[in-house]
Design an enzyme around this catalytic site. Structure first.
Site, PDB file in Angstrom:
ATOM      1  N   HIS A   1       0.843  -1.197   0.000  1.00  0.00           N
ATOM      2  CA  HIS A   1       0.000   0.000   0.000  1.00  0.00           C
ATOM      3  C   HIS A   1       0.882   1.251   0.000  1.00  0.00           C
ATOM      4  CE1 HIS A   1       0.891   0.583   4.225  1.00  0.00           C
ATOM      5  NE2 HIS A   1       0.304  -0.561   4.587  1.00  0.00           N
TER       6      HIS A   1
ATOM      7  N   HIS B   1       3.898   1.652   2.440  1.00  0.00           N
ATOM      8  CA  HIS B   1       5.131   0.948   2.068  1.00  0.00           C
ATOM      9  C   HIS B   1       5.894   1.768   1.028  1.00  0.00           C
ATOM     10  CE1 HIS B   1       2.533  -2.700   3.153  1.00  0.00           C
ATOM     11  NE2 HIS B   1       3.428  -2.589   4.113  1.00  0.00           N
TER      12      HIS B   1
ATOM     13  N   CYS C   1      -0.945 -10.111  19.766  1.00  0.00           N
ATOM     14  CA  CYS C   1      -1.632  -9.444  18.650  1.00  0.00           C
ATOM     15  C   CYS C   1      -0.994  -9.923  17.357  1.00  0.00           C
ATOM     16  CB  CYS C   1      -1.536  -7.923  18.743  1.00  0.00           C
ATOM     17  SG  CYS C   1      -2.112  -7.132  17.225  1.00  0.00           S
TER      18      CYS C   1
ATOM     19  N   CYS D   1       0.478  -7.001  15.101  1.00  0.00           N
ATOM     20  CA  CYS D   1       1.820  -6.539  15.509  1.00  0.00           C
ATOM     21  C   CYS D   1       2.817  -7.674  15.463  1.00  0.00           C
ATOM     22  CB  CYS D   1       1.817  -6.022  16.946  1.00  0.00           C
ATOM     23  SG  CYS D   1       0.804  -4.593  17.244  1.00  0.00           S
TER      24      CYS D   1
ATOM     25  N   CYS E   1      -5.972  -3.932  20.477  1.00  0.00           N
ATOM     26  CA  CYS E   1      -4.682  -3.350  20.104  1.00  0.00           C
ATOM     27  C   CYS E   1      -4.964  -2.057  19.341  1.00  0.00           C
ATOM     28  CB  CYS E   1      -3.912  -4.320  19.198  1.00  0.00           C
ATOM     29  SG  CYS E   1      -2.642  -3.478  18.235  1.00  0.00           S
TER      30      CYS E   1
ATOM     31  N   HIS F   1      -4.039  -2.029  15.504  1.00  0.00           N
ATOM     32  CA  HIS F   1      -4.783  -2.874  14.555  1.00  0.00           C
ATOM     33  C   HIS F   1      -6.274  -2.990  14.854  1.00  0.00           C
ATOM     34  CE1 HIS F   1      -0.540  -4.045  14.090  1.00  0.00           C
ATOM     35  NE2 HIS F   1      -0.868  -4.046  12.827  1.00  0.00           N
TER      36      HIS F   1
ATOM     37  N   LYS G   1      -6.576   6.693   8.871  1.00  0.00           N
ATOM     38  CA  LYS G   1      -5.515   5.712   8.849  1.00  0.00           C
ATOM     39  C   LYS G   1      -5.842   4.645   7.796  1.00  0.00           C
ATOM     40  CE  LYS G   1      -3.068   2.775  11.870  1.00  0.00           C
ATOM     41  NZ  LYS G   1      -3.188   1.814  12.883  1.00  0.00           N
TER      42      LYS G   1
ATOM     43  N   LYS H   1      -7.116  -2.056   5.584  1.00  0.00           N
ATOM     44  CA  LYS H   1      -7.612  -2.923   4.524  1.00  0.00           C
ATOM     45  C   LYS H   1      -9.058  -3.329   4.805  1.00  0.00           C
ATOM     46  CE  LYS H   1      -6.125  -6.965   3.670  1.00  0.00           C
ATOM     47  NZ  LYS H   1      -5.467  -8.214   3.460  1.00  0.00           N
TER      48      LYS H   1
HETATM   49  N1  MSP Z   1       7.474  -6.593   9.042  1.00  0.00           N
HETATM   50  C1  MSP Z   1       7.473  -5.505   9.938  1.00  0.00           C
HETATM   51  C2  MSP Z   1       8.802  -4.797   9.932  1.00  0.00           C
HETATM   52  C3  MSP Z   1       9.974  -5.648  10.232  1.00  0.00           C
HETATM   53  S1  MSP Z   1      11.461  -4.746  10.107  1.00  0.00           S
HETATM   54  C4  MSP Z   1      12.638  -5.787  10.672  1.00  0.00           C
HETATM   55  C5  MSP Z   1       6.380  -4.525   9.547  1.00  0.00           C
HETATM   56  N2  MSP Z   1       5.884  -4.650   8.300  1.00  0.00           N
HETATM   57  S2  MSP Z   1       4.719  -3.745   7.696  1.00  0.00           S
HETATM   58  O1  MSP Z   1       4.501  -4.238   6.370  1.00  0.00           O
HETATM   59  O2  MSP Z   1       3.605  -3.714   8.585  1.00  0.00           O
HETATM   60  O3  MSP Z   1       5.277  -2.285   7.641  1.00  0.00           O
HETATM   61  C6  MSP Z   1       6.436  -2.000   6.908  1.00  0.00           C
HETATM   62  C7  MSP Z   1       6.818  -0.532   7.089  1.00  0.00           C
HETATM   63  O4  MSP Z   1       5.796   0.277   6.555  1.00  0.00           O
HETATM   64  C8  MSP Z   1       6.969  -0.139   8.564  1.00  0.00           C
HETATM   65  O5  MSP Z   1       8.057   0.731   8.756  1.00  0.00           O
HETATM   66  C9  MSP Z   1       5.674   0.558   8.842  1.00  0.00           C
HETATM   67  O6  MSP Z   1       5.745   1.496   9.887  1.00  0.00           O
HETATM   68  C10 MSP Z   1       5.426   1.238   7.512  1.00  0.00           C
HETATM   69  N3  MSP Z   1       4.042   1.610   7.335  1.00  0.00           N
HETATM   70  C11 MSP Z   1       2.932   0.831   7.444  1.00  0.00           C
HETATM   71  N4  MSP Z   1       1.829   1.598   7.270  1.00  0.00           N
HETATM   72  C12 MSP Z   1       2.201   2.880   7.060  1.00  0.00           C
HETATM   73  C13 MSP Z   1       1.546   4.060   6.674  1.00  0.00           C
HETATM   74  N5  MSP Z   1       0.244   4.141   6.575  1.00  0.00           N
HETATM   75  N6  MSP Z   1       2.319   5.119   6.365  1.00  0.00           N
HETATM   76  C14 MSP Z   1       3.684   5.061   6.348  1.00  0.00           C
HETATM   77  N7  MSP Z   1       4.318   3.979   6.696  1.00  0.00           N
HETATM   78  C15 MSP Z   1       3.618   2.955   7.308  1.00  0.00           C
HETATM   79  O7  MSP Z   1       6.042  -3.671  10.357  1.00  0.00           O
END
Ligand code: MSP
Length: 474
Positions: free
Chosen positions: A18, A21, A126, A129, A143, A146, A285, A288
């Site tokens: 999304h 990322h 959770c 997380c 949580c 989430h 926020k 999905k």
């Molecule tokens: N798998 C773990 C990270 C492990 S690192 C050793 C994870 N994955 S995640 O897919 O949920 O998130 C990946 C990254 O995207 C994280 O840094 C997370 O904070 C970031 N984001 C997830 N949603 C976000 C937004 N809506 N906006 C910006 N970044 C956010 O956490």
């Protein structure tokens, strides 16, 4: 040559990427590219976090074998990097042998140091997380990250003696610069000071997916313990990392848990944890389940990857949360990208391609390079790009004031020289932010890609070749 090692968090592959990322990868890419321009030997690592239970759950819901599901989704993150021109040097998947081996070795080293012991665990887990929560973490029993009720789990598990490192982690967090922006460091320090450090549960028994505990095949390594190690397994030659870029929600894992694992394993700590905010969609926020999500590939297909990169960096003050909407994106495209930058290139190459003499002159427009560099060194990416665009407007104004359409000969040559030389420097400065456009500018003014050290007036030797508009009005 100075080495510079930068990472993103590795993404869960329970769904396709999304916009959040994409945002993290773009911010990291801007910094990596900036350091390459500065002459550093950069290693930029990104990848996918594939051993999480939530990936397994998602695969089951999709009725696809786990391995196949994970391969499929991991590919989408690789495609995202390509689509957005992310210049990562490597892409690590935590199911790869090169990672599994290192994760098991570190787990074993920490065990041999007697920092891992077996005990019984009872607590709230959770799945979102992939972490145990305490009652205190919950809001209305859920949580808060989430909006889900955690599961009560009671099982035998291995524990990591994180508590042993309380004093050392306090010391690390007391140093300015270990976590940036600084208020994110204070948050972590306050939390360690008020809660202290508890031992961490680092294995799950009887789960089908994950990396085996090297000395006990009935247990899998807890996914965060394994995932954090990707930074080391994917960049050993460049270790210690200069920057781990992460979202604010996973700061604790990186600023507290990861350093304690490294302390126990006897490995150097990373230099800086750089924490960014979240991208929200029209103030909400991303979620999905509530259908509030934006596909970055769709946006890049529709508006171009540079436009999306520009928007996210320019509109969201680095470190804070920001908002995405297509309306705001269109405004940025039509405003700065079309009117300021596109227009400058277009008018200059039009005039220069008609000019028959030699383009030369004396530099008359002052570029405040130091100011831009200072913003970049402080990770104020939004201010860095804003300053580049202030300069673009300055060059446009210079051309308007000089009225080159009324000039000829030497005077015209001088105005063209100033315009084109500035465009050459602007193109260098834009490369980290909008690399495709930077390449196109170089092509049209006929110069090679430069480095930061080339951001001063030189002889203009470009061979003008008028091309398409850089950006189309939307
Ligand atoms: N798998 C773990 C990270 C492990 S690192 C050793 C994870 N994955 S995640 O897919 O949920 O998130 C990946 C990254 O995207 C994280 O840094 C997370 O904070 C970031 N984001 C997830 N949603 C976000 C937004 N809506 N906006 C910006 N970044 C956010 O956490």
């Amino acid at each position: 040559m100075k080495k510079f090692y930068i990472t993103t968090a590795i993404d869960y592959v329970n769904a396709k990427p999304h916009l959040g990322h994409a945002y993290e990868k773009i911010c990291t890419d801007v910094i990596a590219r900036w350091h390459r321009l500065d002459g550093d030997k950069v290693w930029f690592l990104t990848g996918t976090d594939e051993n999480a239970q939530k990936n397994v759950q998602a695969a089951k819901e999709a009725k696809i074998p786990v391995k196949q599901f994970i391969d499929q989704n991991s590919k989408k993150f690789i495609e995202l990097c390509k689509k957005l021109n992310i210049s990562n040097d490597d892409f690590i998947r935590t199911t790869e042998g090169r990672h599994v081996n290192v994760a098991q070795k570190i787990f074993n080293d920490v065990f041999k140091k007697k920092d891992i012991y077996k005990s019984k665990y009872q607590g709230l887990y959770c799945n979102g997380c992939e972490a145990f929560l305490t009652e205190k973490d919950l809001v209305n029993g859920e949580c808060p990250e989430h909006n889900k009720k955690p599961e009560l789990i009671e099982e035998e598990a291995y524990f990591f003696k994180m508590s042993k490192y309380t004093d050392r982690i306090k010391k690390v967090l007391s140093k300015k610069g270990f976590v940036l922006p600084d208020y994110r460091r204070i948050e972590m320090l306050n939390r360690v000071q008020s809660e202290g450090l508890k031992d961490l549960c680092v294995s799950r028994p009887n789960v089908e997916w994950g990396i085996e505990v090297p000395f006990d095949k009935d247990h899998k390594i807890y996914v965060w313990f394994d995932a954090l190690i990707n930074y080391y397994s994917g960049g050993k030659d460049y270790w210690p990392a200069d920057i781990h870029m992460v979202g604010k929600g996973i700061n604790w894992f990186h600023s507290v848990i990861w350093p304690t694992i490294l302390m126990s394993a006897g490995i150097k700590l990373p230099k800086t944890i750089l924490v960014h905010g979240y991208v929200n969609i029209k103030g909400k926020k991303m979620s999905k389940s509530q259908g509030i999500t934006v596909d970055p590939i769709e946006i890049a297909d529709k508006y171009g990857s540079d436009a999306l990169r520009y928007f996210l960096i320019r509109d969201i003050p680095f470190g804070e949360d920001g908002d995405f909407s297509e309306e705001a994106l269109k405004q940025r495209i039509n405003g700065e990208l079309v009117n300021d930058l596109g227009n400058l290139l277009n008018r200059l190459v039009s005039m220069a391609s008609k000019f028959k003499g030699k383009i030369s002159g004396k530099g008359e427009i002052n570029l405040d390079f130091k100011k831009i560099k200072k913003h970049m060194d402080n990770f104020e990416l939004h201010k860095g790009i804003e300053e580049v665009f202030n300069h673009i407007r300055k060059v446009n104004k210079y051309i308007n004031d000089k009225e080159p359409w009324k000039l000829s000969g030497k005077d015209l040559s001088n105005v063209l020289y100033n315009g084109l030389e500035n465009l050459r420097m602007i193109s260098i400065l834009l490369e980290p932010f909008i690399p495709e456009s930077s390449g196109e500018i170089n092509k049209q003014i006929g110069v090679k890609a430069g480095k930061l050290k080339d951001c001063s007036y030189k002889t203009f030797n470009g061979k003008i070749k008028k091309g398409e508009y850089l950006f189309k009005r939307v």
